[in-house]
Design a protein around this motif. Structure first.
Motif, PDB file in Angstrom:
ATOM      1  N   TYR A  36       0.842  -1.324  -0.220  1.00 39.88           N
ATOM      2  CA  TYR A  36      -0.129  -0.077   0.027  1.00 39.88           C
ATOM      3  C   TYR A  36       0.876   1.240  -0.172  1.00 39.88           C
ATOM      4  CZ  TYR A  36      -3.161   3.575   1.308  1.00 39.88           C
ATOM      5  OH  TYR A  36      -3.976   4.869   1.370  1.00 39.88           O
ATOM      6  N   LEU A  37       1.917   1.488   0.794  1.00 37.18           N
ATOM      7  CA  LEU A  37       2.716   2.560   0.996  1.00 37.18           C
ATOM      8  C   LEU A  37       3.584   2.740  -0.276  1.00 37.18           C
ATOM      9  CD1 LEU A  37       3.994   2.095   4.775  1.00 37.18           C
ATOM     10  CD2 LEU A  37       2.444   3.650   3.789  1.00 37.18           C
ATOM     11  N   ALA A  48       4.771  11.606   4.878  1.00 38.64           N
ATOM     12  CA  ALA A  48       4.805  10.588   5.941  1.00 38.64           C
ATOM     13  C   ALA A  48       3.450  10.704   6.950  1.00 38.64           C
ATOM     14  CB  ALA A  48       6.124  10.343   6.747  1.00 38.64           C
ATOM     15  N   TRP A  49       3.141  11.952   7.394  1.00 37.41           N
ATOM     16  CA  TRP A  49       1.968  11.958   8.400  1.00 37.41           C
ATOM     17  C   TRP A  49       0.888  11.425   7.691  1.00 37.41           C
ATOM     18  CZ3 TRP A  49       2.144  12.487  13.255  1.00 37.41           C
ATOM     19  CH2 TRP A  49       0.942  12.869  13.823  1.00 37.41           C
ATOM     20  N   LYS A  50       0.639  11.978   6.239  1.00 35.43           N
ATOM     21  CA  LYS A  50      -0.661  11.546   5.812  1.00 35.43           C
ATOM     22  C   LYS A  50      -0.682   9.971   5.465  1.00 35.43           C
ATOM     23  CE  LYS A  50      -3.656  12.498   1.897  1.00 35.43           C
ATOM     24  NZ  LYS A  50      -4.523  11.860   2.350  1.00 35.43           N
ATOM     25  N   LEU A  51       0.459   9.561   4.973  1.00 31.50           N
ATOM     26  CA  LEU A  51       0.469   7.897   4.847  1.00 31.50           C
ATOM     27  C   LEU A  51       0.128   7.197   6.138  1.00 31.50           C
ATOM     28  CD1 LEU A  51       3.850   7.813   2.680  1.00 31.50           C
ATOM     29  CD2 LEU A  51       1.292   7.379   1.814  1.00 31.50           C
ATOM     30  N   CYS A  52       0.763   7.744   7.360  1.00 28.89           N
ATOM     31  CA  CYS A  52       0.586   7.133   8.708  1.00 28.89           C
ATOM     32  C   CYS A  52      -0.879   7.293   8.819  1.00 28.89           C
ATOM     33  CB  CYS A  52       1.372   7.751   9.519  1.00 28.89           C
ATOM     34  SG  CYS A  52       1.398   7.168  11.277  1.00 28.89           S
ATOM     35  N   VAL A  56      -3.470   3.667   9.271  1.00 29.88           N
ATOM     36  CA  VAL A  56      -4.228   3.428  10.682  1.00 29.88           C
ATOM     37  C   VAL A  56      -5.704   2.562  10.367  1.00 29.88           C
ATOM     38  CG1 VAL A  56      -5.258   4.538  12.495  1.00 29.88           C
ATOM     39  CG2 VAL A  56      -3.277   5.053  11.887  1.00 29.88           C
ATOM     40  N   PRO A  57      -6.635   3.162   9.416  1.00 32.04           N
ATOM     41  CA  PRO A  57      -7.839   2.229   9.464  1.00 32.04           C
ATOM     42  C   PRO A  57      -7.581   1.021   8.801  1.00 32.04           C
ATOM     43  CG  PRO A  57      -7.939   4.656   8.306  1.00 32.04           C
ATOM     44  CD  PRO A  57      -6.607   4.583   8.808  1.00 32.04           C
ATOM     45  N   LEU A  58      -6.318   0.744   8.362  1.00 31.26           N
ATOM     46  CA  LEU A  58      -6.178  -0.519   7.535  1.00 31.26           C
ATOM     47  C   LEU A  58      -5.530  -1.802   8.745  1.00 31.26           C
ATOM     48  CD1 LEU A  58      -4.203   0.388   4.320  1.00 31.26           C
ATOM     49  CD2 LEU A  58      -6.616  -0.157   4.640  1.00 31.26           C
ATOM     50  N   GLY A  59      -5.467  -0.880  10.130  1.00 31.58           N
ATOM     51  CA  GLY A  59      -5.019  -1.914  11.055  1.00 31.58           C
ATOM     52  C   GLY A  59      -3.708  -1.492  11.650  1.00 31.58           C
ATOM     53  N   TYR A  60      -2.934  -0.584  11.131  1.00 32.05           N
ATOM     54  CA  TYR A  60      -1.370  -0.124  11.665  1.00 32.05           C
ATOM     55  C   TYR A  60      -1.868   0.402  12.832  1.00 32.05           C
ATOM     56  CZ  TYR A  60       2.903   2.097  11.832  1.00 32.05           C
ATOM     57  OH  TYR A  60       3.949   2.689  12.467  1.00 32.05           O
ATOM     58  N   GLY A  62       1.245   1.103  15.152  1.00 34.94           N
ATOM     59  CA  GLY A  62       2.473   1.533  15.311  1.00 34.94           C
ATOM     60  C   GLY A  62       2.407   3.076  15.412  1.00 34.94           C
ATOM     61  N   SER A  63       3.689   3.679  15.423  1.00 32.57           N
ATOM     62  CA  SER A  63       3.673   5.221  15.534  1.00 32.57           C
ATOM     63  C   SER A  63       4.034   5.646  14.234  1.00 32.57           C
ATOM     64  CB  SER A  63       5.025   5.215  16.720  1.00 32.57           C
ATOM     65  OG  SER A  63       6.187   5.029  16.294  1.00 32.57           O
ATOM     66  N   TYR A  64       4.178   6.748  14.265  1.00 31.81           N
ATOM     67  CA  TYR A  64       4.589   7.643  13.080  1.00 31.81           C
ATOM     68  C   TYR A  64       5.879   7.622  12.689  1.00 31.81           C
ATOM     69  CZ  TYR A  64       6.065  11.945  10.773  1.00 31.81           C
ATOM     70  OH  TYR A  64       6.672  12.737   9.576  1.00 31.81           O
ATOM     71  N   GLN A  65       6.837   7.334  13.731  1.00 35.47           N
ATOM     72  CA  GLN A  65       8.264   7.238  13.616  1.00 35.47           C
ATOM     73  C   GLN A  65       8.624   6.319  12.347  1.00 35.47           C
ATOM     74  OE1 GLN A  65      11.051   5.029  14.281  1.00 35.47           O
ATOM     75  NE2 GLN A  65      12.484   6.777  13.353  1.00 35.47           N
ATOM     76  N   PRO A  66       8.215   5.086  12.489  1.00 32.19           N
ATOM     77  CA  PRO A  66       8.617   4.139  11.459  1.00 32.19           C
ATOM     78  C   PRO A  66       8.089   4.577   9.935  1.00 32.19           C
ATOM     79  CG  PRO A  66       7.677   2.780  13.336  1.00 32.19           C
ATOM     80  CD  PRO A  66       7.382   4.230  13.459  1.00 32.19           C
ATOM     81  N   VAL A  67       6.955   5.076   9.708  1.00 24.48           N
ATOM     82  CA  VAL A  67       6.537   5.601   8.545  1.00 24.48           C
ATOM     83  C   VAL A  67       7.381   6.688   8.078  1.00 24.48           C
ATOM     84  CG1 VAL A  67       4.530   6.601   7.313  1.00 24.48           C
ATOM     85  CG2 VAL A  67       4.301   4.882   9.101  1.00 24.48           C
ATOM     86  N   SER A  68       7.663   7.566   8.998  1.00 20.78           N
ATOM     87  CA  SER A  68       8.595   8.827   8.545  1.00 20.78           C
ATOM     88  C   SER A  68       9.988   8.552   8.160  1.00 20.78           C
ATOM     89  CB  SER A  68       8.739   9.909   9.608  1.00 20.78           C
ATOM     90  OG  SER A  68       9.378   9.296  10.617  1.00 20.78           O
ATOM     91  N   SER A  69      10.475   7.459   8.662  1.00 17.81           N
ATOM     92  CA  SER A  69      12.032   6.855   8.366  1.00 17.81           C
ATOM     93  C   SER A  69      11.873   6.209   7.059  1.00 17.81           C
ATOM     94  CB  SER A  69      12.470   6.037   9.552  1.00 17.81           C
ATOM     95  OG  SER A  69      11.830   4.989   9.832  1.00 17.81           O
ATOM     96  N   LYS A  70      10.837   5.530   6.736  1.00 18.82           N
ATOM     97  CA  LYS A  70      10.780   4.798   5.544  1.00 18.82           C
ATOM     98  C   LYS A  70      10.370   5.694   4.319  1.00 18.82           C
ATOM     99  CE  LYS A  70      11.116   0.564   6.920  1.00 18.82           C
ATOM    100  NZ  LYS A  70      12.281  -0.217   6.577  1.00 18.82           N
ATOM    101  N   ALA A  71       9.773   6.765   4.596  1.00 25.68           N
ATOM    102  CA  ALA A  71       9.421   7.567   3.838  1.00 25.68           C
ATOM    103  C   ALA A  71      10.657   8.661   3.111  1.00 25.68           C
ATOM    104  CB  ALA A  71       8.375   8.916   4.076  1.00 25.68           C
ATOM    105  N   THR A  72      11.546   8.951   4.009  1.00 20.98           N
ATOM    106  CA  THR A  72      12.932   9.790   3.654  1.00 20.98           C
ATOM    107  C   THR A  72      13.693   8.991   2.660  1.00 20.98           C
ATOM    108  OG1 THR A  72      13.698   9.139   5.899  1.00 20.98           O
ATOM    109  CG2 THR A  72      12.438  11.199   5.510  1.00 20.98           C
TER     110      THR A  72
END
Length: 72
Positions: A36-37, A48-52, A56-60, A62-72
């Motif tokens: 999806y990402l 990354a904030w929007k992706l996070c 969340v509605p898909l069941g995630y 976790g926190s924002y941090q892992p998403v932000s580190s993958k987005a960079t």
């Protein structure tokens, strides 16, 4: 540099061989959402904030941090 480090560097056939280890094969909290990402990133969404917020509605859970580190 230790002799062990020098030998490890000299024996490596490719740079990727230097990055092997148990920590690299650990599952990520984002594994379930990777497709999806990747799709959203390909569509041009790199916020990354929007992706996070979208996963969340898909069941995630976790926190924002892992998403932000993958987005960079």
């Amino acid at each position: 540099m230790t002799s062990r480090t020098v030998k490890q560097l000299a024996d490596a056939g490719t740079p990727e061989e230097l990055f092997t280890g148990l920590w690299q094969n650990r599952p990520s909290v984002l594994d379930e959402y990777k497709t999806y990402l990747d799709d959203r990133w390909a569509e041009g969404c790199s916020n990354a904030w929007k992706l996070c917020e979208e996963i969340v509605p898909l069941g995630y859970k976790g926190s924002y941090q892992p998403v932000s580190s993958k987005a960079t």
